[in-house]
Scaffold this motif. Structure first.
Motif, short mmCIF file in Angstrom:
data_model
loop_
_atom_site.label_atom_id
_atom_site.label_comp_id
_atom_site.label_asym_id
_atom_site.label_seq_id
_atom_site.Cartn_x
_atom_site.Cartn_y
_atom_site.Cartn_z
N TYR A 187 0.82 -1.20 0.00
CA TYR A 187 0.00 0.00 0.00
C TYR A 187 0.86 1.26 0.00
O TYR A 187 1.59 1.54 0.95
CB TYR A 187 -0.95 0.01 1.21
CG TYR A 187 -1.90 1.18 1.18
CD1 TYR A 187 -3.09 1.09 0.49
CD2 TYR A 187 -1.59 2.37 1.83
CE1 TYR A 187 -3.97 2.16 0.44
CE2 TYR A 187 -2.46 3.45 1.79
CZ TYR A 187 -3.65 3.34 1.08
OH TYR A 187 -4.51 4.40 1.03
N GLY A 188 0.80 2.01 -1.09
CA GLY A 188 1.49 3.28 -1.19
C GLY A 188 3.01 3.18 -1.20
O GLY A 188 3.68 4.15 -0.85
N THR A 189 3.55 2.01 -1.58
CA THR A 189 5.01 1.82 -1.59
C THR A 189 5.47 1.40 -2.98
O THR A 189 4.65 1.16 -3.87
CB THR A 189 5.45 0.74 -0.59
OG1 THR A 189 5.11 -0.55 -1.10
CG2 THR A 189 4.83 0.95 0.79
N ASP A 190 6.77 1.24 -3.11
CA ASP A 190 7.32 0.76 -4.38
C ASP A 190 7.72 -0.72 -4.31
O ASP A 190 8.53 -1.19 -5.09
CB ASP A 190 8.51 1.62 -4.83
CG ASP A 190 9.65 1.64 -3.83
OD1 ASP A 190 9.50 1.07 -2.72
OD2 ASP A 190 10.70 2.23 -4.15
N LEU A 191 7.12 -1.48 -3.39
CA LEU A 191 7.45 -2.91 -3.26
C LEU A 191 7.20 -3.67 -4.56
O LEU A 191 8.05 -4.46 -4.99
CB LEU A 191 6.67 -3.55 -2.10
CG LEU A 191 6.91 -5.04 -1.89
CD1 LEU A 191 8.40 -5.34 -1.66
CD2 LEU A 191 6.05 -5.55 -0.73
N GLU A 192 6.07 -3.45 -5.19
CA GLU A 192 5.79 -4.16 -6.44
C GLU A 192 6.85 -3.85 -7.50
O GLU A 192 7.33 -4.74 -8.21
CB GLU A 192 4.39 -3.81 -6.96
CG GLU A 192 4.02 -4.61 -8.21
CD GLU A 192 2.56 -4.49 -8.55
OE1 GLU A 192 2.07 -5.38 -9.28
OE2 GLU A 192 1.89 -3.54 -8.10
N LYS A 193 7.24 -2.59 -7.61
CA LYS A 193 8.27 -2.18 -8.57
C LYS A 193 9.59 -2.90 -8.27
O LYS A 193 10.27 -3.37 -9.19
CB LYS A 193 8.45 -0.67 -8.50
CG LYS A 193 9.49 -0.12 -9.44
CD LYS A 193 9.62 1.39 -9.29
CE LYS A 193 10.75 1.92 -10.13
NZ LYS A 193 11.05 3.31 -9.85
N ILE A 194 9.96 -2.98 -7.01
CA ILE A 194 11.20 -3.67 -6.61
C ILE A 194 11.15 -5.13 -7.02
O ILE A 194 12.12 -5.68 -7.57
CB ILE A 194 11.44 -3.52 -5.10
CG1 ILE A 194 11.76 -2.06 -4.75
CG2 ILE A 194 12.56 -4.45 -4.62
CD1 ILE A 194 11.71 -1.74 -3.27
N LEU A 195 10.03 -5.79 -6.78
CA LEU A 195 9.89 -7.20 -7.15
C LEU A 195 10.00 -7.38 -8.66
O LEU A 195 10.68 -8.30 -9.14
CB LEU A 195 8.57 -7.76 -6.63
CG LEU A 195 8.42 -7.83 -5.11
CD1 LEU A 195 6.99 -8.20 -4.73
CD2 LEU A 195 9.41 -8.79 -4.50
#
Length: 177
Positions: free
Chosen positions: A105-113
């Motif tokens: 939520y509201g982070t760049d975690l998906e982008k990092i993955l």
């Protein structure tokens, strides 16, 4: 042209002073101490394998609405929001600040993955029934194979911990190891 192998990632959820230290604002209790050496071993193993190690860190604004449900904790820039020294990230390892339960939520975690071509994820940390489970839900919604080692997660409440492990296995398809 060879087949590209997808990388593995270890996501470490909220191993922060406010949850892990006895003087922390939302200390998770004695059970949390048992997971620290286990997580340390997992970090070392993942690093040796060249996998990606990602840290999630609660980092709330001083007036976060979450403080209507929980006492103020993990305020950005404070001791409470720091990752415990026993599990400190190496330079270059992603540390994802979040202010909600899910690491997405509201982070760049998906982008990092995606940028790291992650194909499978293991999740460890606290709290099993809150941030761990909500992050696992986000991974399941993105079709990642997920594993959650029972020895690598802890919660304030033993019943919620057990329920969360069961729910992550049954609903999200996580492999509980």
């Amino acid at each position: 042209m060879g087949v590209t192998m997808k990388k593995k990632a270890l996501i470490i959820s909220d191993m922060l002073n406010d949850f892990i230290d006895e003087n922390g604002a939302l200390y998770c209790g004695e059970s949390v101490h048992a997971i620290v050496p286990f997580i340390r071993e997992r970090i070392d193993r993942y690093r040796r394998q060249g996998a990606v190690v990602i840290y999630l860190r609660d980092a709330h604004d001083a007036h976060d609405k979450e403080f209507e449900k929980f006492p103020p904790h993990c305020v950005a820039g404070t001791w409470g929001s720091e990752i415990i020294s026993a599990l400190a990230p190496l330079a270059g390892e992603p540390v994802v600040n979040k202010n909600r339960y899910s690491g997405f939520y509201g982070t760049d975690l998906e982008k990092i993955l995606l940028e790291n071509e992650i194909g499978a994820v293991e999740v460890v940390g606290v709290c099993t029934s809150i941030c761990v489970m909500d992050t696992v839900a986000g991974l399941a919604n993105r079709d990642y194979p997920i594993s959650v080692p029972a020895k690598g997660v802890a919660d304030f409440d033993a019943e919620f911990h057990d329920f969360a492990l069961k729910r992550m296995a049954q609903l999200y398809g996580a492999r509980i190891i």
